[in-house]
Design an enzyme around this catalytic site. Structure first.
Site, PDB file in Angstrom:
ATOM      1  N   GLY A 155       0.829  -1.199   0.000  1.00 35.21           N
ATOM      2  CA  GLY A 155       0.000   0.000   0.000  1.00 35.21           C
ATOM      3  C   GLY A 155       0.857   1.240   0.000  1.00 35.21           C
ATOM      4  O   GLY A 155       2.080   1.169  -0.176  1.00 35.21           O
ATOM      5  N   LYS A 156       0.197   2.370   0.240  1.00 37.51           N
ATOM      6  CA  LYS A 156       0.902   3.658   0.169  1.00 37.51           C
ATOM      7  C   LYS A 156       2.111   3.709   1.105  1.00 37.51           C
ATOM      8  O   LYS A 156       3.100   4.356   0.815  1.00 37.51           O
ATOM      9  CB  LYS A 156      -0.065   4.787   0.522  1.00 37.51           C
ATOM     10  N   ARG A 157       1.990   3.033   2.249  1.00 41.08           N
ATOM     11  CA  ARG A 157       3.090   3.088   3.220  1.00 41.08           C
ATOM     12  C   ARG A 157       4.398   2.559   2.635  1.00 41.08           C
ATOM     13  O   ARG A 157       5.468   2.844   3.129  1.00 41.08           O
ATOM     14  CB  ARG A 157       2.728   2.325   4.496  1.00 41.08           C
ATOM     15  N   HIS A 158       4.283   1.768   1.548  1.00 38.70           N
ATOM     16  CA  HIS A 158       5.492   1.221   0.939  1.00 38.70           C
ATOM     17  C   HIS A 158       5.992   2.084  -0.217  1.00 38.70           C
ATOM     18  O   HIS A 158       6.838   1.662  -0.991  1.00 38.70           O
ATOM     19  CB  HIS A 158       5.233  -0.198   0.423  1.00 38.70           C
ATOM     20  N   GLY A 159       5.446   3.288  -0.350  1.00 36.14           N
ATOM     21  CA  GLY A 159       5.833   4.141  -1.479  1.00 36.14           C
ATOM     22  C   GLY A 159       4.838   3.931  -2.601  1.00 36.14           C
ATOM     23  O   GLY A 159       3.651   3.753  -2.347  1.00 36.14           O
TER      24      GLY A 159
END
Ligand code: GLU
Length: 464
Positions: A240-244
């Site tokens: 998800g977004k937390r991984h870029g």
């Protein structure tokens, strides 16, 4: 055997994520491998959440990866007549029934069940009813599922999955306003479109038993199911977004190459022996659903960058320039500049993305006075180095053809004559020419700038 027919069925409610593209890719590869048909169906029945923008993102993302559908895109929002007809048929055949229970009644029963710690299931109270409390009382339509027995899914990836029917609900097929729900439209469409293999994320596995029942109620054979493992980040959490970057067009924006992306996505959950990398032709030739693993696939961004960088290094410079064109334009680099073909060769060695190619090329655009990085200036343009730079400029002025090998040879002679080492002039020259301490080889930089700019810059750094 009939021709395999597969589909990618995204809901256009947001970005197209890597996991979705991976599902699309496996469908596309299965179709290409088997000589089958790849259908694109946009599941836009949720009118409140579906947008044209999201549909365009899907089409653009697929086109970028190089997966054109053989049929479609079809839009569920335009297929209402078919769903209404099928629901009426089901109703007439006893596969569905009207349920007049109000939301409030259902909520009360749910709360009561939760209090006793039992799993709530609709109590099927309307199943025997033929009439509602009043002629115009609103109703939903529910599927009439068997109360005993079990559903067996022979999933290509997950193996045999068995679900007891008494764990399933007489789920809703159409809401009170007549709008059909996902589990219904998906089965109606998969039957209507002759889909033979449903290849999708395993977040849908819990829908499959319901859908298996619908096939039976609608008088059709269920397709082969293959539920793909989720894509995780390196921390083991769903990507998800937390991984870029997680949406496919972000990867395009970041300057990844579509064929690298395609090969990389294919490896998310699928393997063929120990082979790490595949051309598209190899993927098509080798892809087989039996090579899909059941456990989560890990998206390794560093590896993707590495693969992309290597592909960039291997590329013919003109092909690379062509692909980098939009990135150059964005960076304000004139794409017809005579120095570009030479400069791209100098920067492709170390760039991991097309964005980096553009970044590294910007230093060659401006031919006027250099803006120095302050730290670099203080450290390398010293009282010791400045006179050397001026002398080097004089030595280079005599070079006949101003190419990297020629200026390199002249520089070596210059160092020898003065009993200097490269460390005495390397970084000072780089700072003089580019303003900073990072650049391609200084000889490449000199050739790209040409004699005039090179000498000007060396001399002005020397304070001449
Ligand atoms: N429309 C569903 C989704 O976007 C997929 C349906 C399916 O593949 O069966 O998650």
């Amino acid at each position: 055997m009939s021709v395999p027919r597969v589909r990618f069925a995204p809901s256009p409610t947001g970005d197209l994520h890597v996991g979705g593209v991976r599902s699309a890719l496996f469908n596309w590869l299965h179709a290409r491998h088997t000589g089958g048909v790849f259908v694109l169906r946009v599941e836009d029945t949720d009118r409140a959440r579906s947008t044209d923008e999201a549909t365009n993102i899907i089409l653009e993302g697929m086109a970028w990866i190089g997966m054109e559908p053989d049929e479609g895109p079809f839009f569920q929002s335009r297929r209402g007549d078919l769903y209404r007809a099928r629901v009426q048929e089901l109703l007439a055949a006893g596969g569905a029934y009207r349920c007049w229970c109000t939301k409030e009644t259902i909520a009360e029963k749910r709360t009561a069940a939760e209090k006793t710690g039992t799993l709530f299931r609709y109590d099927r109270i309307c199943r025997g009813r033929t009439e509602g409390p009043s002629p115009d009382a609103p109703f939903v339509l529910r599927a009439a599922l068997p109360e005993e027995g079990e559903v067996v899914i022979e999933d290509v990836v997950k193996g045999r999955v068995v679900i007891r029917n008494d764990h399933l609900d007489d789920f809703i097929l159409a809401r009170a306003d007549g709008s059909p729900v996902y589990n219904f439209t998906v089965v109606v469409d998969d039957i209507d479109m002759g889909i033979t293999h449903v290849i999708r994320g395993d977040d849908h596995l819990n829908n499959t038993p319901k859908q298996m029942h619908l096939y039976r109620l609608l008088g059709a054979e269920p397709p082969v199911f293959a539920h793909l493992p989720m894509v995780h980040g390196p921390d083991g959490k769903k990507l998800g977004k937390r991984h870029g970057a997680a949406s496919i067009l972000q990867f395009r924006e970041l300057g990844f190459l579509p064929d690298v992306m395609r090969g990389f996505l294919a490896r998310l959950g699928w393997s063929h022996g120990d082979q790490e990398e595949f051309t598209t032709d190899e993927l098509i030739q080798l892809f087989d659903l039996t090579g899909v693993r059941g456990s989560a696939a890990v998206f390794d961004h560093t590896k993707l960058e590495w693969l992309n960088g290597r592909r960039i290094r291997e590329m013919a410079p003109m092909e690379l320039l062509d692909l980098a064109q939009p990135f150059l334009e964005r960076a304000g680099i004139p794409t017809d500049a005579a120095w570009l073909p030479r400069a791209v060769v100098a920067v492709q060695e170390r760039a991991k993305t097309l964005v980096e190619i553009a970044e590294k090329l910007t230093m060659f655009v401006d031919r006027g006075p250099v803006t120095f990085d302050e730290k670099a200036q203080t450290k390398f343009l010293t009282d010791d180095s400045k006179p050397r730079l001026a002398a080097l400029a004089d030595a280079l002025a005599a070079v006949e053809t101003f190419t990297a090998p020629e200026v390199e040879a002249a520089t070596s002679r210059f160092l020898e004559e003065r009993e200097l080492k490269m460390k005495h002039i390397g970084q000072p020259t780089r700072v003089a020419l580019t303003g900073g301490t990072v650049s391609p080889s200084i000889y490449d930089v000199m050739e790209i700038f040409g004699r005039e700019v090179t000498l000007d810059r060396l001399r002005s750094a020397a304070g001449d």
